[in-house]
Design an enzyme around this catalytic site. Structure first.
Site, mmCIF file in Angstrom:
data_model
loop_
_atom_site.group_PDB
_atom_site.id
_atom_site.type_symbol
_atom_site.label_atom_id
_atom_site.label_comp_id
_atom_site.label_asym_id
_atom_site.label_seq_id
_atom_site.Cartn_x
_atom_site.Cartn_y
_atom_site.Cartn_z
ATOM 1 N N HIS A 197 37.856 34.595 29.274
ATOM 2 C CA HIS A 197 39.414 34.416 29.781
ATOM 3 C C HIS A 197 39.420 32.252 30.837
ATOM 4 O O HIS A 197 40.005 31.685 30.373
ATOM 5 C CB HIS A 197 40.383 34.871 31.408
ATOM 6 C CG HIS A 197 40.907 36.311 30.407
ATOM 7 N ND1 HIS A 197 39.666 37.436 30.387
ATOM 8 C CD2 HIS A 197 42.229 36.889 30.399
ATOM 9 C CE1 HIS A 197 40.753 38.145 29.765
ATOM 10 N NE2 HIS A 197 41.803 37.958 29.411
ATOM 11 N N ARG B 243 41.752 34.397 37.799
ATOM 12 C CA ARG B 243 41.080 36.266 37.505
ATOM 13 C C ARG B 243 40.152 36.144 38.835
ATOM 14 O O ARG B 243 39.365 37.660 38.574
ATOM 15 C CB ARG B 243 39.456 34.932 36.735
ATOM 16 C CG ARG B 243 40.522 34.684 34.811
ATOM 17 C CD ARG B 243 41.588 35.834 34.783
ATOM 18 N NE ARG B 243 40.308 37.507 33.825
ATOM 19 C CZ ARG B 243 41.003 38.558 33.660
ATOM 20 N NH1 ARG B 243 41.948 38.188 33.400
ATOM 21 N NH2 ARG B 243 39.940 38.969 33.598
ATOM 22 N N HIS C 185 37.016 39.005 38.134
ATOM 23 C CA HIS C 185 35.277 38.174 37.959
ATOM 24 C C HIS C 185 35.235 37.210 40.166
ATOM 25 O O HIS C 185 36.668 36.981 40.269
ATOM 26 C CB HIS C 185 35.558 36.151 37.595
ATOM 27 C CG HIS C 185 36.002 36.822 35.795
ATOM 28 N ND1 HIS C 185 34.173 36.764 35.389
ATOM 29 C CD2 HIS C 185 36.472 37.095 34.920
ATOM 30 C CE1 HIS C 185 34.942 37.044 33.784
ATOM 31 N NE2 HIS C 185 36.022 36.926 33.894
ATOM 32 N N ASP D 18 31.529 32.438 39.105
ATOM 33 C CA ASP D 18 31.859 32.875 37.596
ATOM 34 C C ASP D 18 33.105 32.100 36.720
ATOM 35 O O ASP D 18 32.626 31.028 36.496
ATOM 36 C CB ASP D 18 32.612 34.020 37.058
ATOM 37 C CG ASP D 18 31.214 35.471 37.925
ATOM 38 O OD1 ASP D 18 30.721 35.403 38.123
ATOM 39 O OD2 ASP D 18 32.173 36.604 38.030
#
Length: 236
Positions: free
Chosen positions: A156, A189, A195, A199
């Site tokens: 994403h 995220r 995540h 990340d």
């Protein structure tokens, strides 16, 4: 090593976007290899992982904000249309396949070009996602399908930050708003628990590497000019 990589690699392949039969600008074999470009995820005993943990706690604290939670869930939807809808307000106009075909095509083909870059590191590191690490349910049901897919790097984030870079190239007057929305898109995220912060941080760099590679493609440059022309026509 082949046996070790097979299962997570298969999961990564299964999650490849199915929204398009579009073209790509660069052959995957000619793109930089993120395993060689980016550092490995933080060790669980490191200060960096402690920061990841603190950001996970911060993300859960943000779930009391109902408006932000609604945005996080919208941003979690894994389609090109949902992605571009998330950026439409910051961009200054709605971005759709019917209404802005040249802009849509540029973003779609760029994302398809960059998407393979995340597969090898996802398979190699096979990092457990935060919600899975803590035995939680994901904030967004859309993330459940990614439970067993590696967390590093973030698909994403790769798409979201790349979209921000490209949209700012089309409409530089709205660059501040576009980059801000891109930052929030990636940050969501962490709030989703999908995540770790590390990340996200590494993948923004990965998306920037992809963006730099796209600039060298003559086909990308041709489509960029078409997208810019379309934008100016719709915003005289």
């Amino acid at each position: 090593m082949k046996l070790k990589l097979f299962f997570p690699l298969a999961l990564a392949i299964m999650s490849v976007e199915t929204f398009s039969q579009g073209t790509t600008y660069i052959d995957p074999s000619e793109l930089p290899e993120l395993i060689k470009c980016l550092p490995a995820p933080p060790d669980s005993m490191s200060a960096a992982f402690n920061y990841d943990m603190s950001r996970y706690i911060w993300g859960k604290s943000m779930r009391s904000d109902t408006a932000r939670v609604a945005m996080v869930k919208r941003d979690a939807v894994w389609t090109i249309d949902a992605l571009l809808s998330s950026f439409s307000e910051a961009f200054g106009m709605e971005i759709t396949k019917e209404g802005t075909p040249e802009i849509y095509k540029l973003l779609e083909s760029s994302i398809l070009t960059a998407d393979p870059m995340r597969k090898a590191p996802k398979a190699y590191y096979n990092r457990k996602r935060p919600f899975a690490y803590f035995g939680d349910a994901p904030l967004s049901a859309d993330d459940e399908e990614f439970r067993n897919e590696g967390s590093y790097p973030s698909g994403h984030t790769m798409r979201g930050w790349l979209a921000a870079l490209i949209l700012a190239e089309i409409n530089p007057k709205r660059a501040n708003e576009i980059y801000r929305r891109g930052w929030i898109y990636c940050e969501n995220r962490v709030i989703a628990g999908a995540h770790w912060q590390s990340d996200i941080d590494a993948t923004r760099a990965g998306a920037s590497i992809a963006f730099s590679s796209l600039q060298l493609s003559s086909e990308y440059q041709k489509q960029l000019k078409k997208a810019q022309k379309e934008f100016k026509k719709l915003n005289p």
